[in-house]
Structure formats: structure tokens, C-alpha cells
Design a protein around this motif. Structure first.
Motif, PDB file in Angstrom:
ATOM      1  N   LYS A 641       1.090  -1.033  -0.032  1.00 35.26           N
ATOM      2  CA  LYS A 641       0.069   0.659  -0.293  1.00 35.26           C
ATOM      3  C   LYS A 641       0.809   1.324  -0.026  1.00 35.26           C
ATOM      4  CE  LYS A 641      -3.578   2.599   2.328  1.00 35.26           C
ATOM      5  NZ  LYS A 641      -4.636   2.598   3.817  1.00 35.26           N
ATOM      6  N   TYR A 642       2.001   1.185   0.468  1.00 30.79           N
ATOM      7  CA  TYR A 642       2.649   2.533   1.305  1.00 30.79           C
ATOM      8  C   TYR A 642       4.020   1.839   0.017  1.00 30.79           C
ATOM      9  CZ  TYR A 642      -0.749   3.385   4.719  1.00 30.79           C
ATOM     10  OH  TYR A 642      -1.963   3.704   5.523  1.00 30.79           O
ATOM     11  N   ASP A 643       4.301   1.383  -0.741  1.00 25.96           N
ATOM     12  CA  ASP A 643       4.999   1.614  -1.864  1.00 25.96           C
ATOM     13  C   ASP A 643       5.019   3.105  -2.893  1.00 25.96           C
ATOM     14  OD1 ASP A 643       7.114   1.151  -4.020  1.00 25.96           O
ATOM     15  OD2 ASP A 643       4.804   0.443  -5.713  1.00 25.96           O
ATOM     16  N   ARG A 644       5.865   3.226  -2.483  1.00 26.81           N
ATOM     17  CA  ARG A 644       6.420   4.882  -2.963  1.00 26.81           C
ATOM     18  C   ARG A 644       7.703   5.077  -4.288  1.00 26.81           C
ATOM     19  NH1 ARG A 644       4.728   8.959   1.403  1.00 26.81           N
ATOM     20  NH2 ARG A 644       3.380   8.250   1.431  1.00 26.81           N
ATOM     21  N   ARG A 645       7.245   5.225  -4.953  1.00 27.29           N
ATOM     22  CA  ARG A 645       8.792   5.029  -6.067  1.00 27.29           C
ATOM     23  C   ARG A 645       9.704   6.491  -5.803  1.00 27.29           C
ATOM     24  NH1 ARG A 645       7.800   1.518  -6.595  1.00 27.29           N
ATOM     25  NH2 ARG A 645       6.699   0.928  -8.777  1.00 27.29           N
ATOM     26  N   HIS A 646       8.609   7.716  -5.460  1.00 28.70           N
ATOM     27  CA  HIS A 646       9.677   8.330  -5.681  1.00 28.70           C
ATOM     28  C   HIS A 646       9.047   9.001  -4.255  1.00 28.70           C
ATOM     29  CE1 HIS A 646      11.248   8.014  -9.865  1.00 28.70           C
ATOM     30  NE2 HIS A 646      10.315   7.540 -10.468  1.00 28.70           N
ATOM     31  N   ASP A 647      10.281   9.349  -3.390  1.00 32.96           N
ATOM     32  CA  ASP A 647      10.045  10.522  -2.638  1.00 32.96           C
ATOM     33  C   ASP A 647      11.029  11.577  -2.062  1.00 32.96           C
ATOM     34  OD1 ASP A 647       8.219  10.323   0.124  1.00 32.96           O
ATOM     35  OD2 ASP A 647      10.023  10.630   0.763  1.00 32.96           O
ATOM     36  N   ILE A 648      11.050  12.582  -2.028  1.00 32.53           N
ATOM     37  CA  ILE A 648      11.710  13.634  -2.342  1.00 32.53           C
ATOM     38  C   ILE A 648      11.445  14.758  -0.672  1.00 32.53           C
ATOM     39  CG2 ILE A 648      12.492  15.954  -3.076  1.00 32.53           C
ATOM     40  CD1 ILE A 648      11.621  14.569  -5.600  1.00 32.53           C
ATOM     41  N   SER A 649      12.372  15.124  -0.463  1.00 31.26           N
ATOM     42  CA  SER A 649      12.125  16.526   0.711  1.00 31.26           C
ATOM     43  C   SER A 649      13.434  17.196   1.012  1.00 31.26           C
ATOM     44  CB  SER A 649      12.039  15.143   2.256  1.00 31.26           C
ATOM     45  OG  SER A 649      13.211  14.622   2.539  1.00 31.26           O
ATOM     46  N   ILE A 650      12.750  18.133   1.118  1.00 33.83           N
ATOM     47  CA  ILE A 650      13.638  19.666   1.086  1.00 33.83           C
ATOM     48  C   ILE A 650      13.284  20.243   2.784  1.00 33.83           C
ATOM     49  CG2 ILE A 650      14.265  21.729   0.293  1.00 33.83           C
ATOM     50  CD1 ILE A 650      13.510  20.188  -2.003  1.00 33.83           C
ATOM     51  N   ALA A 651      14.078  20.161   3.881  1.00 33.29           N
ATOM     52  CA  ALA A 651      13.943  20.460   5.074  1.00 33.29           C
ATOM     53  C   ALA A 651      15.705  22.134   4.821  1.00 33.29           C
ATOM     54  CB  ALA A 651      14.366  19.977   5.920  1.00 33.29           C
ATOM     55  N   VAL A 652      14.990  23.291   4.689  1.00 34.67           N
ATOM     56  CA  VAL A 652      16.031  24.297   5.518  1.00 34.67           C
ATOM     57  C   VAL A 652      15.689  25.609   6.469  1.00 34.67           C
ATOM     58  CG1 VAL A 652      17.446  26.344   3.872  1.00 34.67           C
ATOM     59  CG2 VAL A 652      16.483  24.302   2.661  1.00 34.67           C
ATOM     60  N   THR A 653      16.557  25.540   6.656  1.00 35.73           N
ATOM     61  CA  THR A 653      16.346  26.539   8.234  1.00 35.73           C
ATOM     62  C   THR A 653      17.335  27.847   7.959  1.00 35.73           C
ATOM     63  OG1 THR A 653      18.296  25.824   9.348  1.00 35.73           O
ATOM     64  CG2 THR A 653      15.426  25.495   9.660  1.00 35.73           C
ATOM     65  N   TYR A 654      16.991  29.147   8.256  1.00 33.04           N
ATOM     66  CA  TYR A 654      18.233  30.419   7.550  1.00 33.04           C
ATOM     67  C   TYR A 654      17.790  31.170   9.208  1.00 33.04           C
ATOM     68  CZ  TYR A 654      20.553  34.019   5.431  1.00 33.04           C
ATOM     69  OH  TYR A 654      21.689  35.180   5.503  1.00 33.04           O
ATOM     70  N   LYS A 655      19.063  31.818   9.486  1.00 35.36           N
ATOM     71  CA  LYS A 655      19.280  32.875  10.706  1.00 35.36           C
ATOM     72  C   LYS A 655      19.876  33.905  10.164  1.00 35.36           C
ATOM     73  CE  LYS A 655      20.306  32.258  15.552  1.00 35.36           C
ATOM     74  NZ  LYS A 655      21.188  31.554  16.504  1.00 35.36           N
ATOM     75  N   PHE A 656      18.458  34.631  10.256  1.00 33.20           N
ATOM     76  CA  PHE A 656      18.764  36.429   9.999  1.00 33.20           C
ATOM     77  C   PHE A 656      19.525  36.472  10.697  1.00 33.20           C
ATOM     78  CE2 PHE A 656      14.144  35.055   8.027  1.00 33.20           C
ATOM     79  CZ  PHE A 656      14.643  34.969   6.843  1.00 33.20           C
ATOM     80  N   LYS A 657      19.863  36.680  12.128  1.00 33.04           N
ATOM     81  CA  LYS A 657      19.813  36.870  13.485  1.00 33.04           C
ATOM     82  C   LYS A 657      19.415  36.339  14.690  1.00 33.04           C
ATOM     83  CE  LYS A 657      16.536  40.747  13.862  1.00 33.04           C
ATOM     84  NZ  LYS A 657      16.433  41.954  13.165  1.00 33.04           N
ATOM     85  N   GLU A 658      20.230  36.938  15.534  1.00 29.40           N
ATOM     86  CA  GLU A 658      20.008  35.905  17.260  1.00 29.40           C
ATOM     87  C   GLU A 658      18.670  35.817  16.958  1.00 29.40           C
ATOM     88  OE1 GLU A 658      21.719  34.421  19.091  1.00 29.40           O
ATOM     89  OE2 GLU A 658      23.258  34.455  17.535  1.00 29.40           O
ATOM     90  N   GLU A 659      18.221  37.517  16.865  1.00 26.48           N
ATOM     91  CA  GLU A 659      16.434  37.380  17.381  1.00 26.48           C
ATOM     92  C   GLU A 659      15.164  36.970  16.419  1.00 26.48           C
ATOM     93  OE1 GLU A 659      18.112  40.195  16.918  1.00 26.48           O
ATOM     94  OE2 GLU A 659      18.879  40.188  19.294  1.00 26.48           O
ATOM     95  N   MET A 660      15.992  36.465  14.931  1.00 32.66           N
ATOM     96  CA  MET A 660      14.789  35.648  14.413  1.00 32.66           C
ATOM     97  C   MET A 660      15.165  34.756  12.884  1.00 32.66           C
ATOM     98  SD  MET A 660      13.553  38.735  10.733  1.00 32.66           S
ATOM     99  CE  MET A 660      12.882  37.123   9.373  1.00 32.66           C
ATOM    100  N   ASP A 661      14.619  33.638  12.771  1.00 32.58           N
ATOM    101  CA  ASP A 661      15.250  32.302  12.442  1.00 32.58           C
ATOM    102  C   ASP A 661      14.044  32.181  11.261  1.00 32.58           C
ATOM    103  OD1 ASP A 661      13.871  29.962  13.608  1.00 32.58           O
ATOM    104  OD2 ASP A 661      15.073  31.430  15.037  1.00 32.58           O
ATOM    105  N   ALA A 662      14.007  31.336   9.692  1.00 33.99           N
ATOM    106  CA  ALA A 662      12.825  30.886   9.506  1.00 33.99           C
ATOM    107  C   ALA A 662      12.996  29.791   9.443  1.00 33.99           C
ATOM    108  CB  ALA A 662      12.642  32.320   8.621  1.00 33.99           C
TER     109      ALA A 662
END
Length: 775
Positions: A641-662
Motif C-alpha cells: 500500500k505504501y510502495d512509493r516510487r519517488h520520495d523527495i524531501s527538502i528541509a531548510v532553515t535560515y538564521k537572519f540574526k539572533e532574534e529571527m530565523d525561518a
């Protein structure tokens, strides 16, 4: 088997005694909290020998006498260095200070042997800091959701927290919390996991190349350790999101000797919804849902050699509803009431004793308890009669184990130990009660409890063979006794690494796994009603054989790249027979299942950026997963049932400064395989033509692919230091471009009466907000 292990132990011990050598040993811990640092790197720059701390912060490094230059390092901390003349056994207790200079580190890789150098492959270390920075569903931080972003790991369906690792099912994952098995990892029907990130110290997932100390499941090991609690000063943290509120508090009971941590979480939707339902229905009906969990831990340092820990987890989900109907009959006021209750949950407890026997030998003795159960109850009553139908099922475990770490030389790191577990399985009991009008019924129908004993013993050695070769070899021997039937299995484990140069290594691994307990799953419903059951004289233990090969490339200090190919076979898998159901008052559960086999194979790619303001990973998996049962699909192979031919994941974080990250995550996956009929027809049977029902024809099991799944999540965190605490506002959006991903598909009719295929989608664009504090 014990004689074999003893012989190996003494051969290695004897060989280590010929040269004049001395041992440097000790522990590594966080300077500010006293938390032990797991897998910290210990290295001598002169002899080029090294080791790592174990799961309790202990290390031992035996070197020739003379000058040594010891460095103990842990990513995110200032390194400790000491140069001296080694002329006797030396104890060095290291306290590392969190590094201000490394404040921009986003992915804190707690693997202190570089990916290139380690023999272990198919292993993922998940930094808790990273988990909290990424965007999350409804603002609730979830360890399992982050693990699903790794190659080789797939989610089940939209929003759920189940893990399908390299073609395996969710029951084939050994999930350990402080060394205790957790049998159900879901809250809210799988949309959240039971693990509260605020209480967790480390998370490690192994997908293949399993060390001999692990066993009992076919597909993966998820090893989670709770925090120990700050033994120097009091601290706390809490958060509130759209779905739940959390609060954690930790500190010393006796400074630098005894510490504690307690963390609690609860949803509050029922508190808001129930009054509204009552108001809308004039008090005739109400209902709700909530979950809560509590993590607690105490650890006490008796002296430098002895330490004890007591940890526990308790969590529960509950769905409830009440419907009242008031009317008059023959001048009498009658009140009918129907009450529905569904609840499930886990309890785990571990009592642990660490003992540093000498500067080369460390022992850990643990007694554990684990329980999972669920109950469904429906009660109907009025002025004269009442009736109750209740169904319960679950599993209880009492276990004890002892593990040893022995480090005779820098070229050998030996682990050995044993475990025994007493299982009590409750396969499902119906309790029927009825009173009133002269009829009294009180009876129980169903399968009786099943009792079983499981044990294993293991030996493994991480061996360095010269400058380029390193091998981890081991044996895992296990047995299972149930209803006068005894099964046993000897499982070899082998993994190796060849160092091409300082930046490139090639690895390979083989592992055999045996699983004695099974999860009977009904794929037609999404309730926590799956049954944990043991093997029997008719149902054989599940077996898997997995080979994996790949390479690791440290591109530079910031980037790592790895590629792994795997091939896995599985035997004695079980599935429900066609048409079999959960809730029946007759028939042994063994009569409802069929046994078969499975295959999975594929290749995984992972590119990571470990340091800098921008960090994260990109993962891609190309894989196949198949099943074959003699009594299903005419005995032909079909896609899982969960045979998945292609699986892509992207996880990114960016720290603008000490007070803010995304943070940003994007996932793509081939649609799940499902069974759909391709036509219906009326059979022309003479003499019964008017009573014929349409016959549905399927062109193979799981022969249809649902549409592909893809989704973008975005989040941003704003931090600010207040006078007495640090606060964080987190904002984000789940499914940012409103992809209508299929949760299920079904046949319906359009306005012209034509049969059409439709899909049900659960989650559109969902914003979230969370407020967090630390003090």
C-alpha cells in the motif's frame, strides 16, 4: 553461546595486556546543566587514536605511556584540550561549555565520529534544535514528522505520524523511550506523536546495518532518550499553540547530585467545543476529544561510580459523546441516554543503574514496564433498562536487561548483554452487560490473555583494522516461548567501512532480524484498534534479511553527501483475509489472517549542509516495495500500500540574526497504491436471476495509484530576551499553496448519473501560531 562470548572476551582482554599501556577514562557533561553528552568525541592527536562517549556520557581510551594530547569535543560546545605525560591510569571528568561562537550552528550533528569514519550506516541523528526550528502542523512540534523528512522513511497518509521504513510497516519499528518499548506512538488518530520534544535529549533512527544490541523488529530502531534534568539550577519552558499547551520544569533536588525534570502537555479543544455543542443542541448532546501526556525523570548520583535513574511516561487519548432524548410514554417521563467512549494510551517506566566497574568496563542494568491498551464502550440506558457493550485490548511487558561496554584498546569497542521480557497479550474481549425488565446479562466473550517469555543475548565488537578498515561484527541470539511452543533465532550482524581518503569512505552491511510479536491491522479504519499479538504454533516469527551498500563524502566542513542502496526480503508477514473484520464475537484471530512474504529495494540520497546561517538537507529515495500471499491477489505479487516510487524531501532553515530565523519544508511522494474495481456486472445464473447482486471486478490488488502527494510548509520564529525569560513567537502556514492531497478516493455519481472517481482531502492551507517561553 555463553561459552563462545566468554572465550572472545578473554582473548581480546589477554591481547590488550602485552604492551605497557594506561587508560584515560571519565565522563563528559554540559557545564551549565550537568546533562551527560552522548557520543562526544575523544581523540589523541599524537597517537591518532580516539573513541566516543556512550549513551551515559562515559568514555575510556587506552594508550601507550608517554605524551598525549587529548581533545574532547561536541558540536555546539567549546572543545576541551589537555596535553600531559601519560604514566598511570587517569580519570578526567570533562565539563563542556556551550559555545557562543557557534551560535549560528543550525544543524547540530551529534554524531561525533564523522559520517565518513563510522562503520555505522543507515543511521540518522536528529537534533532537537532542528525539530523546533522547522514549520509544524498546527504549531505542535513533532519528532516523528521531522523523521519522515529523511530518505528511506515515509509517512502513511495525510498528516499522520506513522513511520514506514524501507518498505516495512509501522509494527516493524522498535520504538524505545529510555530503553522501554512504546507500542503506540500516536495522538489524535495519528496526526501527532506521543513524544514531547521539550522532554527529549537525543533521537536516533537506524534503518539498516543494525548493531547486535538491537533486535525484535524487522525494519528500524528509533532510540529516544529523555533529558536528565538540570542538576545546577532551576529552569523551565512552556508553549501554547492552537492545539495544545505544554509546560516543562527541571532543576536540582540536591545540587550536582540529584535532579529532576517533569513535562506535561494537554489539548484544550474539548474545553472550548463542549459548551458550544451543548448550547447549540439545548443540552441534548455533547462530546469532545483530548489527549495529554506527562514525562518525568529523576536521576541521583550515589558516587563517582554509581548513578540511578527513574523515568516514566504516561499518555492518553479520549473521544467521548453523550446523546440524550427526553419524551413521555403513557404519561411517564422517559430519558434515553447514549454514551460513547473511546480511549487509548501508553505507560512506560524505567529504573536504571549505571555502574563504572573499572576504567575500561561500564555496566547498565535496567528494569522496565510498558503498557498499551485501548477501550471502546457504548452504553445505552433509560428509566427502566441499561446496556453496555465494551471492547478492550492491549499488551503489558515486564522486562529486565543488563548491558556492558568494554573498551580494552582504541581498536576494540565491545558491547555485550542480555534481556528478558514477560509479555501479557490481551487480544480482545467483549464485555456485555444488560439490566432491567427481568433480564440481567453480564458476560465476556473473546480471546483469553496470552502469556509469553522473550529473551535475547548479544555480543558485538567495533574493530579497527589498520588505518583504512573498520568492521562492526556481532551476533544476536533470541528466543520466544508461548503456549508450550519455543522459537529461537541466531542473527548475524556485520558492517564495514573502507576509508578511501579523509573525505570519502565506502560502506556495506548485512543484518538478519527476527520479530516475534505482530500487529494485526485493519486498513479500513483509522482508529487505534490494531491488535498486538504473539507468534503461535500456526503463526511463525517474521524474518528479514537486509543488505546495504553505499558511500559517504565530506565535501567540506559544511556539506556532507551520502548514497545508500538496500535490498530487503521479509518472510512470514501477515495480512487479514479478504472480508475479515476486527470486531467479531467468534473465530480465533488466527483464522482471520494469511501469511506471506515481501520485498523492498531502492537507493537513497542525502545532501546536508551542517553549518552556517543557511542549513538543512535534501533527501531523495527511489524504492520498490512488494508483497505476496498465496490467498490474496490469486497468489501474485502486488505493490505494498505504501510502495512509493519517488520520495523527495527538502528541509531548510535560515538564521537572519539572533532574534529571527525561518524554516521551510517541501515534500513530494508518489501516490499510495490502492485497490479499485474496474467494472461491475450482473451474473446470469439460471433460477436466481432476480436475486443476483452486482459482481465487482478488480484488476489486481493495489493496482491503482492515487495522485501524487506534495506540500510546502513555511515558518518563522521571532526571539526576544526579556528580563526574566526568553520568549519566541512562531508563525507559519501548513500546505502553503493549498494542494488538495488525497486522503482517500471513492466512487460517486455526477449530476448526470455517471460514475466518477472522487477524492477526499483533509487539510487545505492552515496557518499556525505558537508562543513559547524559557526561564
Amino acid at each position: 553461546m555463553p561459552r563462545f562470548l566468554t572465550a572472545i572476551f578473554f582473548i581480546i582482554f589477554s591481547c590488550s595486556c602485552f604492551a605497557q599501556k594506561f587508560t584515560i577514562s571519565g565522563t563528559a557533561e554540559d557545564l551549565k546543566s550537568g546533562e551527560k553528552l552522548i557520543n562526544a568525541n575523544v581523540y589523541d592527536a599524537i597517537s591518532l587514536k580516539g573513541t566516543i562517549t556512550n549513551n551515559y556520557g562515559f568514555y575510556s581510551l587506552t594508550l601507550p605511556n608517554g605524551n598525549v594530547k587529548i581533545t574532547l569535543s561536541y558540536v555546539g560546545y567549546q572543545a576541551f584540550q589537555k596535553e600531559f605525560n601519560l604514566s598511570k591510569d587517569t580519570v578526567i571528568k570533562v565539563k563542556l561549555n556551550p559555545s557562543l561562537e557557534l551560535g549560528e550552528v543550525v544543524v547540530e550533528d551529534t554524531k561525533t565520529e564523522k559520517q565518513v569514519e563510522s562503520t555505522q550506516m543507515s543511521r540518522i541523528e536528529l537534533p532537537i534544535k532542528k525539530v523546533k526550528e522547522l514549520p509544524v502542523f498546527l504549531g505542535e512540534v513533532d519528532i516523528m514528522k521531522t523523521i519522515q523528512l529523511m530518505p528511506g522513511v515515509q509517512s502513511g497518509s495525510e498528516g499522520t505520524s506513522g513511520l514506514y521504513v524501507r518498505g516495512g510497516g509501522p509494527d516493524q519499528n522498535l520504538v524505545l523511550l529510555d530503553g522501554v518499548p512504546v507500542y503506540n506512538v500516536d495522538h489524535l488518530f495519528g496526526f501527532f506523536s506521543v513524544f514531547n520534544a521539550d522532554a527529549i535529549q537525543t533521537v536516533s533512527l537506524i534503518k539498516g546495518g543494525f548493531p547486535a544490541r538491537y533486535g525484535g523488529r524487522l525494519s528500524s530502531v528509533l532510540d529516544i532518550y529523555m533529558k536528565e534534568g538540570n542538576n545546577k539550577e532551576y529552569h523551565g519552558e512552556g508553549s501554547i499553540s492552537w492545539i495544545a499547551t505544554k509546560l516543562t520544569f527541571e532543576g536540582p533536588i540536591i545540587k550536582e547530585k540529584t535532579s529532576f525534570i517533569i513535562s506535561g502537555r494537554r489539548t484544550y479543544l474539548d474545553a472550548l467545543v463542549v459548551p458550544l455543542i451543548k448550547l447549540y443542541t439545548d443540552g441534548e448532546r455533547w462530546g469532545g476529544y483530548f489527549f495529554y501526556d506527562v514525562n518525568a525523570k529523576i536521576n541521583h548520583k550515589i558516587n563517582d561510580k554509581h548513578r540511578i535513574f527513574l523515568s516514566s511516561y504516561f499518555g492518553r487519548d479520549k473521544v467521548y459523546s453523550t446523546i440524550q432524548n427526553e419524551y413521555y410514554q403513557d404519561g411517564n417521563k422517559i430519558l434515553d441516554e447514549n454514551q460513547f467512549d473511546l480511549h487509548w494510551g501508553n505507560i512506560t517506566t524505567a529504573l536504571r543503574w549505571n555502574y563504572i566497574i573499572n576504567n575500561k568496563l561500564f555496566s547498565n542494568t535496567t528494569c522496565t514496564y510498558s503498557r498499551y491498551n485501548f477501550t471502546i464502550a457504548d452504553k445505552i440506558k433509560n428509566n427502566e433498562t441499561s446496556g453496555t457493550l465494551k471492547y478492550t485490548s492491549g499488551i503489558d511487558d515486564w522486562a529486565g536487561n543488563i548491558d556492558f561496554d568494554y573498551m580494552p584498546t582504541p581498536d576494540h569497542s565491545i558491547k555485550f548483554g542480555a534481556n528478558t521480557t514477560y509479555h501479557t497479550f490481551s487480544p480482545g474481549i467483549f464485555v456485555i452487560k444488560s439490566t432491567g425488565q427481568g433480564n440481567n446479562i453480564d458476560t465476556a466473550v473473546g480471546n483469553s490473555n496470552i502469556f509469553a517469555n522473550e529473551f535475547f543475548t548479544y555480543f558485538e565488537d567495533d574493530i579497527r583494522l589498520g588505518a583504512r578498515w573498520k568492521v562492526n561484527a556481532g551476533l544476536h541470539y533470541s528466543g520466544f516461548y508461548v503456549r508450550k511452543k519455543f522459537y529461537q533465532s541466531l542473527q548475524p550482524r556485520l558492517s564495514g567501512r573502507f576509508l578511501v581518503n579523509e573525505k570519502i569512505s565506502v560502506k556495506a552491511a548485512f543484518s538478519q532480524m527476527t520479530q516475534y510479536i505482530l500487529l494485526l491491522t485493519n486498513s479500513n479504519i483509522g482508529l487505534p484498534t490494531d491488535l498486538w499479538l504473539p507468534v503461535t504454533d500456526r503463526i511463525k516469527p517474521q524474518q528479514s534479511y537486509q543488505v546495504a551498500a553505499g558511500g559517504a563524502y565530506a565535501i567540506n566542513k559544511q556539506f556532507d553527501f551520502s548514497i545508500e542502496g538496500f535490498y530487503k526480503t521479509m518472510e512470514n508477514l501477515i495480512e487479514y483475509k479478504e472480508g475479515a473484520e476486527f470486531f467479531t464475537l467468534s473465530n480465533d484471530w488466527q483464522d482471520k489472517v494469511v501469511s506471506g512474504k515481501g520485498w523492498s529495494y531502492g537507493v537513497e540520497f542525502l545532501l546536508q549542509k551542517n553549518l552556517g546561517k543557511l542549513s538543512g538537507w535534501i533527501g531523495y529515495t527511489l524504492a520498490w516495495s512488494e508483497r505476496q500471499f498465496n490467498n490474496l491477489n490469486f497468489g501474485n505479487k502486488y505493490p505494498y500500500k505504501y510502495d512509493r516510487r519517488h520520495d523527495i524531501s527538502i528541509a531548510v532553515t535560515y538564521k537572519f540574526k539572533e532574534e529571527m530565523d525561518a524554516g521551510l519544508t517541501w515534500v513530494f511522494g508518489t501516490g499510495n497504491a490502492v485497490s479499485l474495481p474496474i467494472e461491475k456486472y450482473l451474473p446470469n445464473i439460471i433460477g436466481n436471476i432476480f436475486n443476483n447482486s452486482p459482481v465487482t471486478y478488480y484488476d489486481g490488488r493495489n493496482g491503482y495509484r492515487m495522485p501524487a502527494y506534495h506540500r510546502l510548509d513555511l515558518g518563522v520564529n521571532f526571539h526576544k530576551k526579556k528580563k526574566h525569560w526568553d520568549r519566541t513567537w512562531s508563525f507559519g502556514v501548513y500546505n502553503a499553496y493549498n494542494r488538495q492531497n488525497p486522503f482517500m478516493i471513492y466512487f460517486s455519481h455526477d449530476n448526470d448519473g455517471n460514475t466518477v472517481l472522487k477524492q477526499l482531502s483533509l487539510f487545505p492551507v492552515i496557518p499556525f501560531i505558537r508562543y513559547s517561553i524559557k526561564f
